[in-house]
Design a protein around this motif. Structure first.
Motif, PDB file in Angstrom:
ATOM      1  N   LEU A   1       0.856  -1.208   0.000  1.00  0.00           N
ATOM      2  CA  LEU A   1       0.000   0.000   0.000  1.00  0.00           C
ATOM      3  C   LEU A   1       0.881   1.243   0.000  1.00  0.00           C
ATOM      4  O   LEU A   1       1.213   1.744   1.026  1.00  0.00           O
ATOM      5  N   ARG A   2       1.241   1.801  -1.146  1.00  0.00           N
ATOM      6  CA  ARG A   2       0.847   1.402  -2.454  1.00  0.00           C
ATOM      7  C   ARG A   2       1.997   1.509  -3.455  1.00  0.00           C
ATOM      8  O   ARG A   2       1.787   1.298  -4.643  1.00  0.00           O
ATOM      9  N   ALA A   3       3.216   1.857  -3.011  1.00  0.00           N
ATOM     10  CA  ALA A   3       4.280   2.161  -3.982  1.00  0.00           C
ATOM     11  C   ALA A   3       4.585   1.042  -4.966  1.00  0.00           C
ATOM     12  O   ALA A   3       4.580   1.262  -6.183  1.00  0.00           O
ATOM     13  N   THR A   4       4.879  -0.175  -4.441  1.00  0.00           N
ATOM     14  CA  THR A   4       5.279  -1.210  -5.399  1.00  0.00           C
ATOM     15  C   THR A   4       4.076  -1.745  -6.171  1.00  0.00           C
ATOM     16  O   THR A   4       4.215  -2.203  -7.305  1.00  0.00           O
ATOM     17  N   SER A   5       2.878  -1.643  -5.590  1.00  0.00           N
ATOM     18  CA  SER A   5       1.673  -2.032  -6.345  1.00  0.00           C
ATOM     19  C   SER A   5       1.468  -1.088  -7.530  1.00  0.00           C
ATOM     20  O   SER A   5       1.082  -1.520  -8.627  1.00  0.00           O
ATOM     21  N   CYS A   6       1.725   0.202  -7.318  1.00  0.00           N
ATOM     22  CA  CYS A   6       1.634   1.177  -8.410  1.00  0.00           C
ATOM     23  C   CYS A   6       2.632   0.857  -9.513  1.00  0.00           C
ATOM     24  O   CYS A   6       2.321   0.931 -10.711  1.00  0.00           O
ATOM     25  N   MET A   7       3.849   0.525  -9.105  1.00  0.00           N
ATOM     26  CA  MET A   7       4.893   0.230 -10.099  1.00  0.00           C
ATOM     27  C   MET A   7       4.506  -0.983 -10.933  1.00  0.00           C
ATOM     28  O   MET A   7       4.614  -0.964 -12.162  1.00  0.00           O
ATOM     29  N   VAL A   8       4.075  -2.042 -10.244  1.00  0.00           N
ATOM     30  CA  VAL A   8       3.699  -3.280 -10.939  1.00  0.00           C
ATOM     31  C   VAL A   8       2.503  -3.021 -11.855  1.00  0.00           C
ATOM     32  O   VAL A   8       2.519  -3.401 -13.041  1.00  0.00           O
ATOM     33  N   ALA A   9       1.493  -2.340 -11.337  1.00  0.00           N
ATOM     34  CA  ALA A   9       0.278  -2.086 -12.132  1.00  0.00           C
ATOM     35  C   ALA A   9       0.593  -1.205 -13.339  1.00  0.00           C
ATOM     36  O   ALA A   9       0.121  -1.456 -14.454  1.00  0.00           O
ATOM     37  N   GLY A  10       1.422  -0.179 -13.118  1.00  0.00           N
ATOM     38  CA  GLY A  10       1.771   0.746 -14.201  1.00  0.00           C
ATOM     39  C   GLY A  10       2.591   0.057 -15.285  1.00  0.00           C
ATOM     40  O   GLY A  10       2.273   0.133 -16.473  1.00  0.00           O
ATOM     41  N   LEU A  11       3.646  -0.636 -14.869  1.00  0.00           N
ATOM     42  CA  LEU A  11       4.506  -1.323 -15.845  1.00  0.00           C
ATOM     43  C   LEU A  11       3.710  -2.372 -16.606  1.00  0.00           C
ATOM     44  O   LEU A  11       3.877  -2.543 -17.817  1.00  0.00           O
ATOM     45  N   ASN A  12       2.833  -3.068 -15.906  1.00  0.00           N
ATOM     46  CA  ASN A  12       2.010  -4.088 -16.567  1.00  0.00           C
ATOM     47  C   ASN A  12       1.072  -3.458 -17.597  1.00  0.00           C
ATOM     48  O   ASN A  12       0.841  -4.019 -18.673  1.00  0.00           O
ATOM     49  N   ALA A  13       0.568  -2.247 -17.292  1.00  0.00           N
ATOM     50  CA  ALA A  13      -0.362  -1.579 -18.206  1.00  0.00           C
ATOM     51  C   ALA A  13       0.363  -0.998 -19.427  1.00  0.00           C
ATOM     52  O   ALA A  13      -0.252  -0.814 -20.478  1.00  0.00           O
ATOM     53  N   GLY A  14       1.661  -0.712 -19.279  1.00  0.00           N
ATOM     54  CA  GLY A  14       2.360  -0.169 -20.443  1.00  0.00           C
ATOM     55  C   GLY A  14       3.356   0.943 -20.145  1.00  0.00           C
ATOM     56  O   GLY A  14       4.012   1.450 -21.060  1.00  0.00           O
ATOM     57  N   VAL A  15       3.500   1.338 -18.872  1.00  0.00           N
ATOM     58  CA  VAL A  15       4.521   2.333 -18.516  1.00  0.00           C
ATOM     59  C   VAL A  15       5.881   1.768 -18.926  1.00  0.00           C
ATOM     60  O   VAL A  15       6.134   0.557 -18.790  1.00  0.00           O
ATOM     61  N   ASN A  16       6.776   2.608 -19.420  1.00  0.00           N
ATOM     62  CA  ASN A  16       8.080   2.132 -19.886  1.00  0.00           C
ATOM     63  C   ASN A  16       9.053   1.833 -18.753  1.00  0.00           C
ATOM     64  O   ASN A  16       9.686   0.785 -18.723  1.00  0.00           O
ATOM     65  N   SER A  17       9.167   2.791 -17.796  1.00  0.00           N
ATOM     66  CA  SER A  17      10.080   2.587 -16.673  1.00  0.00           C
ATOM     67  C   SER A  17       9.659   3.457 -15.497  1.00  0.00           C
ATOM     68  O   SER A  17       8.932   4.443 -15.667  1.00  0.00           O
ATOM     69  N   VAL A  18      10.126   3.084 -14.302  1.00  0.00           N
ATOM     70  CA  VAL A  18       9.871   3.878 -13.101  1.00  0.00           C
ATOM     71  C   VAL A  18      11.208   4.113 -12.396  1.00  0.00           C
ATOM     72  O   VAL A  18      11.932   3.159 -12.096  1.00  0.00           O
ATOM     73  N   ILE A  19      11.522   5.370 -12.152  1.00  0.00           N
ATOM     74  CA  ILE A  19      12.734   5.689 -11.393  1.00  0.00           C
ATOM     75  C   ILE A  19      12.325   6.053  -9.967  1.00  0.00           C
ATOM     76  O   ILE A  19      11.607   7.035  -9.762  1.00  0.00           O
ATOM     77  N   PRO A  20      12.748   5.264  -8.979  1.00  0.00           N
ATOM     78  CA  PRO A  20      12.424   5.598  -7.594  1.00  0.00           C
ATOM     79  C   PRO A  20      13.448   6.586  -7.035  1.00  0.00           C
ATOM     80  O   PRO A  20      14.650   6.370  -7.192  1.00  0.00           O
ATOM     81  N   VAL A  21      12.973   7.640  -6.421  1.00  0.00           N
ATOM     82  CA  VAL A  21      13.905   8.588  -5.771  1.00  0.00           C
ATOM     83  C   VAL A  21      13.425   8.856  -4.340  1.00  0.00           C
ATOM     84  O   VAL A  21      12.285   8.571  -3.985  1.00  0.00           O
ATOM     85  N   ILE A  22      14.346   9.398  -3.531  1.00  0.00           N
ATOM     86  CA  ILE A  22      14.046   9.607  -2.116  1.00  0.00           C
ATOM     87  C   ILE A  22      13.297  10.926  -1.905  1.00  0.00           C
ATOM     88  O   ILE A  22      12.333  11.000  -1.152  1.00  0.00           O
ATOM     89  N   LYS A  23      13.773  11.991  -2.583  1.00  0.00           N
ATOM     90  CA  LYS A  23      13.256  13.327  -2.268  1.00  0.00           C
ATOM     91  C   LYS A  23      12.326  13.884  -3.345  1.00  0.00           C
ATOM     92  O   LYS A  23      12.516  13.637  -4.542  1.00  0.00           O
ATOM     93  N   VAL A  24      11.403  14.713  -2.894  1.00  0.00           N
ATOM     94  CA  VAL A  24      10.491  15.416  -3.794  1.00  0.00           C
ATOM     95  C   VAL A  24      11.290  16.269  -4.795  1.00  0.00           C
ATOM     96  O   VAL A  24      10.998  16.279  -5.992  1.00  0.00           O
ATOM     97  N   GLU A  25      12.355  16.926  -4.294  1.00  0.00           N
ATOM     98  CA  GLU A  25      13.177  17.797  -5.150  1.00  0.00           C
ATOM     99  C   GLU A  25      13.809  17.014  -6.307  1.00  0.00           C
ATOM    100  O   GLU A  25      13.907  17.509  -7.433  1.00  0.00           O
ATOM    101  N   GLU A  26      14.276  15.800  -5.992  1.00  0.00           N
ATOM    102  CA  GLU A  26      14.872  14.969  -7.043  1.00  0.00           C
ATOM    103  C   GLU A  26      13.838  14.665  -8.125  1.00  0.00           C
ATOM    104  O   GLU A  26      14.138  14.707  -9.321  1.00  0.00           O
ATOM    105  N   ALA A  27      12.618  14.358  -7.674  1.00  0.00           N
ATOM    106  CA  ALA A  27      11.551  14.036  -8.630  1.00  0.00           C
ATOM    107  C   ALA A  27      11.259  15.252  -9.507  1.00  0.00           C
ATOM    108  O   ALA A  27      11.044  15.128 -10.716  1.00  0.00           O
ATOM    109  N   LEU A  28      11.283  16.427  -8.905  1.00  0.00           N
ATOM    110  CA  LEU A  28      10.990  17.642  -9.669  1.00  0.00           C
ATOM    111  C   LEU A  28      12.080  17.921 -10.714  1.00  0.00           C
ATOM    112  O   LEU A  28      11.792  18.459 -11.793  1.00  0.00           O
ATOM    113  N   GLU A  29      13.316  17.511 -10.421  1.00  0.00           N
ATOM    114  CA  GLU A  29      14.392  17.619 -11.420  1.00  0.00           C
ATOM    115  C   GLU A  29      14.076  16.732 -12.626  1.00  0.00           C
ATOM    116  O   GLU A  29      14.274  17.132 -13.774  1.00  0.00           O
TER     117      GLU A  29
END
Lengths: 238, 238
Positions: A29-57
């Motif tokens: 609940l729910r990070a890895t479920s999102c990754m699995v569901a997204g990749l299965n649906a057709g998302v190309n890749s998921v980059i996990p990062v620690i900070k909000v700032e990194e994601a915004l970059e």
């Protein structure tokens, strides 16, 4: 025999030796479920990062951003952490950068020393088990938990995985035995147990969150194996 | 309703707020089982300390010293951590200073902030439950675990205690629910489960250790309530 150990919370990950082992990270609940569901649906890749700032970059570079802090979508992000958001058609073929309170931290920690990092959720637990049987390597199951505490749903994932591996596995710590017993005690009703007893389920309120919960609690919804390659999680091809 | 939370390892004790709550500390194999067995047999008091050197200072003052490091008796000490040693007639009326790898550390940590510290073992779990029902205060169950990891036997104690309190209690974290499910899954065969599956049981070898294990795995062997008063653990009188 495959040696299995289970880390019920990343707070005690330093007690586990990951070198040369396959780490399976879960945050049902729910990070890895999102990754699995997204990749299965057709998302190309998921980059996990620690900070909000990194994601915004990453957002500046054209990535879709996803994630939450304290269970709430980060305002600047494209999407939050409902698996249904990650499955939307407009993100097929896209790259997502994701940060969450517990899950992405656990993945980042595991990456530092484990030989391989696999992303597990109840949604793909059977496929993860089949892959691990083929590899025949020692395993550490890392439960993301909730703010440092063990969580029922992640422990049930560990139990569901161990249950599928038990004929070929030796459980080397009490946490693995306890996770298996937890899964056995659920007696095929994992979704009910999570919905009725997980404190995380109580924190999720509203119709939308309830449907997220029912979705994430499904075992073997799909058969993909997400694996961490460098910075990005992608589906491992046979 | 009594609010119950469970800390499966002292490594995450800082995530629990102990102020104003009753802490129940357990280390079934074998620190708190020794304390309960000894006090029940006639020992006057037990002082838990962290370091071997501290215990040796108490020894100079005439205390009996007890305890282990890595499961082995400390050479200079009077006795180790077999409950049978603690029950010997020659120690009736005596004061024991004890230090162990996991159990005495957990007690010392709990003492810093909890309103009251109770010493629990399977041996006296029913009496602890009765006392807690009367007090009607919020509770944190602290499992000593093994070198920072959760342990099956301590988790089963937590479950056994929660089972006895559940009509009057609200479980506020997943660890409490998991401990209860673990106890229910043992289905009245707690001793068998510990003997067959606890990694600590596998570490104990030899006939003497096996009889320690069978002894410590008994529920409701006696009906004393050991409580920490200042430095010393003594039996609480009605």
């Amino acid at each position: 025999m495959i040696k299995i150990e289970t880390c019920l919370t990343p707070e005690i990950l330093s007690l586990h030796q990951l070198e040369g082992k396959i780490a399976v990270v879960t945050d049902v609940l729910r990070a890895t479920s999102c990754m699995v569901a997204g990749l299965n649906a057709g998302v190309n890749s998921v980059i996990p990062v620690i900070k909000v700032e990194e994601a915004l970059e990453y957002q500046k570079k054209g990535f879709i951003t996803a994630g939450e802090r304290g269970g709430v979508k980060v305002e600047e992000f494209t999407i939050g952490n409902s698996p249904f958001e990650h499955m939307q058609e407009e993100y097929h073929g896209k790259d997502i950068c994701m940060t969450t309170t517990n899950g992405t931290v656990a993945i980042t920690e595991a990456k530092k020393t484990a030989k391989e990092v696999i992303i597990g959720a109840l949604l793909n637990v059977g496929t993860v088990a089949e892959y691990l049987k083929e590899q025949n390597q020692d395993i550490v199951i890392i439960c993301a938990g909730w703010k440092g505490n063990p969580s029922l749903e992640d422990t049930l994932f560990a139990g569901a995985l161990i249950h599928r591996l038990q004929d070929q596995a030796e459980l080397t710590d009490d946490a693995s035995f306890m996770a298996l017993a937890q899964y056995q005690q659920a007696n095929g009703k994992v979704a009910d147990v999570i919905q009725n007893y997980a404190s995380h389920a109580k924190r999720l309120s509203g119709l939308k969150a309830k449907s997220d919960l029912s979705f994430c609690a499904q075992e073997d919804y799909c058969s993909i194996l997400p694996i961490l390659n460098g910075e990005a999680i992608t589906i491992k091809k046979n």
